[in-house]
Motif scaffolding. Structure first.
Motif, PDB file in Angstrom:
ATOM      1  N   TYR A  29      63.186  45.162  64.481  1.00 17.32           N
ATOM      2  CA  TYR A  29      62.564  44.491  63.341  1.00 17.32           C
ATOM      3  C   TYR A  29      61.494  43.522  63.837  1.00 17.32           C
ATOM      4  O   TYR A  29      61.629  42.937  64.909  1.00 17.32           O
ATOM      5  CB  TYR A  29      63.603  43.643  62.591  1.00 17.32           C
ATOM      6  CG  TYR A  29      64.757  44.402  61.988  1.00 17.32           C
ATOM      7  CD1 TYR A  29      64.606  45.112  60.804  1.00 17.32           C
ATOM      8  CD2 TYR A  29      66.017  44.363  62.584  1.00 17.32           C
ATOM      9  CE1 TYR A  29      65.681  45.787  60.238  1.00 17.32           C
ATOM     10  CE2 TYR A  29      67.095  45.028  62.014  1.00 17.32           C
ATOM     11  CZ  TYR A  29      66.929  45.733  60.847  1.00 17.32           C
ATOM     12  OH  TYR A  29      67.990  46.388  60.280  1.00 17.32           O
ATOM     13  N   ALA A  45      62.757  41.777  59.432  1.00 20.17           N
ATOM     14  CA  ALA A  45      64.013  41.056  59.217  1.00 20.17           C
ATOM     15  C   ALA A  45      63.734  39.597  58.888  1.00 20.17           C
ATOM     16  O   ALA A  45      62.806  38.994  59.427  1.00 20.17           O
ATOM     17  CB  ALA A  45      64.892  41.135  60.456  1.00 20.17           C
ATOM     18  N   GLN A  46      64.539  39.047  57.998  1.00 21.91           N
ATOM     19  CA  GLN A  46      64.490  37.623  57.680  1.00 21.91           C
ATOM     20  C   GLN A  46      65.737  36.998  58.304  1.00 21.91           C
ATOM     21  O   GLN A  46      66.813  37.043  57.719  1.00 21.91           O
ATOM     22  CB  GLN A  46      64.495  37.489  56.165  1.00 21.91           C
ATOM     23  CG  GLN A  46      64.304  36.090  55.645  1.00 21.91           C
ATOM     24  CD  GLN A  46      63.882  36.131  54.178  1.00 21.91           C
ATOM     25  OE1 GLN A  46      62.711  36.302  53.853  1.00 21.91           O
ATOM     26  NE2 GLN A  46      64.836  36.017  53.297  1.00 21.91           N
ATOM     27  N   CYS A  47      65.569  36.493  59.517  1.00 23.88           N
ATOM     28  CA  CYS A  47      66.728  35.958  60.250  1.00 23.88           C
ATOM     29  C   CYS A  47      66.976  34.502  59.876  1.00 23.88           C
ATOM     30  O   CYS A  47      66.815  33.596  60.691  1.00 23.88           O
ATOM     31  CB  CYS A  47      66.521  36.126  61.748  1.00 23.88           C
ATOM     32  SG  CYS A  47      66.508  37.857  62.244  1.00 23.88           S
ATOM     33  N   HIS A  49      67.398  49.582  46.303  1.00 23.92           N
ATOM     34  CA  HIS A  49      67.449  48.200  46.779  1.00 23.92           C
ATOM     35  C   HIS A  49      66.053  47.609  46.616  1.00 23.92           C
ATOM     36  O   HIS A  49      65.223  47.686  47.511  1.00 23.92           O
ATOM     37  CB  HIS A  49      67.915  48.155  48.241  1.00 23.92           C
ATOM     38  CG  HIS A  49      69.272  48.782  48.429  1.00 23.92           C
ATOM     39  ND1 HIS A  49      69.596  49.563  49.492  1.00 23.92           N
ATOM     40  CD2 HIS A  49      70.376  48.753  47.643  1.00 23.92           C
ATOM     41  CE1 HIS A  49      70.857  49.992  49.353  1.00 23.92           C
ATOM     42  NE2 HIS A  49      71.343  49.518  48.248  1.00 23.92           N
ATOM     43  N   PRO A  98      69.723  35.822  54.864  1.00 24.42           N
ATOM     44  CA  PRO A  98      69.400  36.974  55.708  1.00 24.42           C
ATOM     45  C   PRO A  98      68.972  38.169  54.867  1.00 24.42           C
ATOM     46  O   PRO A  98      69.494  38.360  53.771  1.00 24.42           O
ATOM     47  CB  PRO A  98      70.736  37.257  56.413  1.00 24.42           C
ATOM     48  CG  PRO A  98      71.780  36.736  55.501  1.00 24.42           C
ATOM     49  CD  PRO A  98      71.171  35.518  54.852  1.00 24.42           C
ATOM     50  N   ASP A  99      68.016  38.935  55.362  1.00 25.94           N
ATOM     51  CA  ASP A  99      67.589  40.125  54.616  1.00 25.94           C
ATOM     52  C   ASP A  99      66.870  41.092  55.561  1.00 25.94           C
ATOM     53  O   ASP A  99      66.397  40.680  56.624  1.00 25.94           O
ATOM     54  CB  ASP A  99      66.669  39.728  53.455  1.00 25.94           C
ATOM     55  CG  ASP A  99      66.897  40.597  52.215  1.00 25.94           C
ATOM     56  OD1 ASP A  99      67.220  41.800  52.382  1.00 25.94           O
ATOM     57  OD2 ASP A  99      66.737  40.086  51.110  1.00 25.94           O
ATOM     58  N   VAL A 100      66.857  42.328  55.182  1.00 22.15           N
ATOM     59  CA  VAL A 100      66.196  43.356  56.001  1.00 22.15           C
ATOM     60  C   VAL A 100      65.443  44.347  55.121  1.00 22.15           C
ATOM     61  O   VAL A 100      65.845  44.612  53.998  1.00 22.15           O
ATOM     62  CB  VAL A 100      67.226  44.153  56.853  1.00 22.15           C
ATOM     63  CG1 VAL A 100      67.810  43.282  57.958  1.00 22.15           C
ATOM     64  CG2 VAL A 100      68.357  44.713  55.995  1.00 22.15           C
ATOM     65  N   MET A 114      70.099  44.633  44.799  1.00 26.50           N
ATOM     66  CA  MET A 114      70.610  46.010  44.798  1.00 26.50           C
ATOM     67  C   MET A 114      70.729  46.578  43.378  1.00 26.50           C
ATOM     68  O   MET A 114      71.743  47.154  42.993  1.00 26.50           O
ATOM     69  CB  MET A 114      71.907  46.147  45.600  1.00 26.50           C
ATOM     70  CG  MET A 114      72.994  45.156  45.354  1.00 26.50           C
ATOM     71  SD  MET A 114      74.348  45.396  46.575  1.00 26.50           S
ATOM     72  CE  MET A 114      75.212  46.792  45.826  1.00 26.50           C
ATOM     73  N   THR A 123      66.047  41.077  48.641  1.00 30.78           N
ATOM     74  CA  THR A 123      66.474  42.400  48.176  1.00 30.78           C
ATOM     75  C   THR A 123      67.497  42.258  47.062  1.00 30.78           C
ATOM     76  O   THR A 123      68.457  41.493  47.189  1.00 30.78           O
ATOM     77  CB  THR A 123      67.123  43.178  49.335  1.00 30.78           C
ATOM     78  OG1 THR A 123      66.200  43.255  50.417  1.00 30.78           O
ATOM     79  CG2 THR A 123      67.499  44.594  48.893  1.00 30.78           C
ATOM     80  N   MET A 151      64.177  54.688  57.425  1.00 27.93           N
ATOM     81  CA  MET A 151      65.537  54.572  57.950  1.00 27.93           C
ATOM     82  C   MET A 151      65.797  55.390  59.213  1.00 27.93           C
ATOM     83  O   MET A 151      66.836  55.207  59.871  1.00 27.93           O
ATOM     84  CB  MET A 151      66.576  54.930  56.881  1.00 27.93           C
ATOM     85  CG  MET A 151      66.595  53.978  55.700  1.00 27.93           C
ATOM     86  SD  MET A 151      66.910  52.244  56.180  1.00 27.93           S
ATOM     87  CE  MET A 151      68.676  52.321  56.474  1.00 27.93           C
ATOM     88  N   ASP A 162      71.276  50.504  42.948  1.00 32.95           N
ATOM     89  CA  ASP A 162      72.607  50.809  43.482  1.00 32.95           C
ATOM     90  C   ASP A 162      73.691  50.361  42.490  1.00 32.95           C
ATOM     91  O   ASP A 162      74.641  51.104  42.192  1.00 32.95           O
ATOM     92  CB  ASP A 162      72.762  50.062  44.814  1.00 32.95           C
ATOM     93  CG  ASP A 162      73.699  50.761  45.792  1.00 32.95           C
ATOM     94  OD1 ASP A 162      74.331  51.766  45.419  1.00 32.95           O
ATOM     95  OD2 ASP A 162      73.808  50.292  46.944  1.00 32.95           O
ATOM     96  N   LYS A 184      62.853  45.369  46.521  1.00 26.74           N
ATOM     97  CA  LYS A 184      62.366  44.286  47.388  1.00 26.74           C
ATOM     98  C   LYS A 184      61.366  43.438  46.611  1.00 26.74           C
ATOM     99  O   LYS A 184      60.473  43.972  45.952  1.00 26.74           O
ATOM    100  CB  LYS A 184      61.633  44.871  48.608  1.00 26.74           C
ATOM    101  CG  LYS A 184      62.431  45.870  49.435  1.00 26.74           C
ATOM    102  CD  LYS A 184      63.551  45.229  50.222  1.00 26.74           C
ATOM    103  CE  LYS A 184      64.349  46.282  50.983  1.00 26.74           C
ATOM    104  NZ  LYS A 184      65.586  45.793  51.565  1.00 26.74           N
ATOM    105  N   GLN A 194      71.808  53.270  62.603  1.00 29.88           N
ATOM    106  CA  GLN A 194      72.548  54.504  62.295  1.00 29.88           C
ATOM    107  C   GLN A 194      71.597  55.686  62.093  1.00 29.88           C
ATOM    108  O   GLN A 194      72.013  56.740  61.637  1.00 29.88           O
ATOM    109  CB  GLN A 194      73.373  54.359  61.010  1.00 29.88           C
ATOM    110  CG  GLN A 194      74.006  53.020  60.769  1.00 29.88           C
ATOM    111  CD  GLN A 194      73.091  52.096  59.963  1.00 29.88           C
ATOM    112  OE1 GLN A 194      71.968  51.795  60.384  1.00 29.88           O
ATOM    113  NE2 GLN A 194      73.558  51.644  58.824  1.00 29.88           N
TER     114      GLN A 194
END
Lengths: 304, 304
Positions: free
Chosen positions: B81, B112-114, B149, B119-121, B167, B165, B69, B170, B151, B74
């Motif tokens: 990606y 990234a899965q655009c 999260h 969508p996923d990261v 969660m 992903t 991260m 979480d 995967k 941030q």
């Protein structure tokens, strides 16, 4: 002003509602506060009730009928449960008398599904069902009562046959407040995003196994494609409601339709969700169903 | 002691791990702290890294390779990606050089899965995949990497084909801390209840649409039949893991088996969940996969 025949109280986890009702059924006065079970310790219940009755000038002998969490083990006075299949008409007969007060106070029982594979409980919703359907409905119906803990109920031949609780509203609050999605919805305004809501309902309904992924996707989508915090909130709401509908609806109820007992914003959301899935809905406003159910029970208990 | 050739850093949301690595690949020193991205503001990253390198007596010119991260928008310095289908071997080539430090610091990209429908990261897990499979695995594999999260990744012909992903962790924290189930698990001890866990895994896997009901059922069961808070916790965990497995497993992966990259208690839980569903599992210990992936990238970037 005519004299009240009894007071009716809907005493939930987070809310208190009291009505003074005339023999004719007319509401003479009403109080609404946040003094729910969660905010009270056991000795507070009697004092809270008396203070509201006194404020409304009720007679010392006025009878009181109560439904909801006041009858829970952690509430005021335990009122037990009627087991499924539960005759709606048996609810007033199973009310308990609170023993440590001077006036006649009855608390209505909840309904329990004592099936070790599918245990479930309700307390308060049974009275709303009475208010919506009366003591002896002949028709078979599937009822959705959305909320913190949404109830899906099948009634048939005057009985609560079975029911299922989905903690949809509770999950929504927890996800909004305490997960990575808290960032995705930060500073969300009140803007609606019907398309985001509806597409989330469809996705969760079609692939409920992906629920925990569809929630994370709210964040991935925002990260990769942008989007307003309000849209993220609508997607979270739509995902959790879509998941509930996937579990609550059967082929049969999708064809025959569902009775929705709800009011305000929640009613709109569920109406939109059912519409997204082309499920016919009959709406009943939840605001008055508890009062109507309490009134039926009062008349039965005291032969009014 | 031989000289380090580089430092490797796995910098996640809530954790920081640093290793000094010799040219031979031997680990010369290690640091582990809770200084993850969530605990830092942008200017803290360089200072945090330098303080640990200094404490270990690293040379001012020592090169550093980082995954996780720290490369998020941030985080410290955005590392972008690689898009799916993402060649594992392209990861080191897409590392970015941090521009505002005196030493050579590279941060690895995420994946990234655009796909607007899905969508996923990921960020950090791609490096663990490298550690577990190397740059050019020939086999097709389904990988489960559980966590806050989780995967689920399909690799084929050396590429991350797609991933999903969930969660799960979480949601588990949020449900334990901020819902009606918080009462059901209050004062839970460490006692395991394998039967409660396994039966919850099966139930959620078989009827994922009932997930929000199966969670509420934890409370109904305790209310009607009693049971320890620890058993309630095991049921919550089993329900959320069973829901994840319902979404992550396909008929194909159930038959061919899954590679589980995990360690400690999480590894045990998922091993038990896969066993409950009779899915063959190859376990890879997650503790060293990030370091192995970072080492592969360091050798590629600096031709060590």
């Amino acid at each position: 002003m005519s004299e009240p025949a009894y007071a009716a109280v809907d005493w939930g986890t987070t809310s208190f509602r009291l009505w003074l009702v005339a023999e004719t059924g007319a509401v003479l006065a009403e109080r609404r506060t946040g003094e729910g079970m969660a905010a009270l310790t056991r000795p507070d219940f009697a004092a809270t009730l008396e203070s509201h009755l006194e404020a409304l000038g009720a007679a010392r002998a006025l009878r009181v009928v109560i439904c909801g969490m006041a009858g829970a083990r952690q509430g005021w006075f335990e009122a037990g449960y009627v087991d499924t299949p539960a005759l709606l008409s048996s609810i007033p007969a199973r009310a308990v008398s609170v023993s440590d007060v001077s006036r006649d106070v009855r608390i209505l029982p909840g309904v329990a599904q004592c099936d070790r594979r599918r245990p479930d409980v309700m307390r308060g919703e049974e009275t709303q069902l009475l208010g919506a359907f009366g003591f002896d409905p002949k028709e078979r119906a599937t009822i959705c009562m959305p909320g913190t803990h949404s109830k899906w109920v099948t009634i048939d031949e005057g009985k609560v046959e079975r029911f299922t609780t989905f903690m949809t509203g509770d999950l929504f609050s927890a996800v909004m407040r305490g997960t990575i999605l808290t960032h995705a919805v930060a500073n969300a305004d009140d803007a609606e995003d019907a398309e985001a809501f509806r597409s989330a309902v469809s996705a969760a309904f079609e692939t409920p196994a992906l629920a925990a992924n569809l929630l994370f996707e709210v964040r991935s989508r925002q990260l990769l494609y942008g989007g307003a915090p309000a849209s993220a909130r609508e997607r979270i709401s739509g995902t959790l409601i879509g998941l509930e509908l996937a579990g609550g609806l059967s082929k049969d109820s999708m064809a025959r339709g569902v009775t929705l007992i709800a009011s305000g914003r929640l009613r709109e959301r569920y109406m939109s969700a059912f519409d997204t899935l082309s499920v016919p809905v009959r709406g009943v406003d939840a605001d008055e169903t508890a009062l109507r159910g309490l009134a039926l029970c009062a008349r039965s208990i005291w032969a009014i």
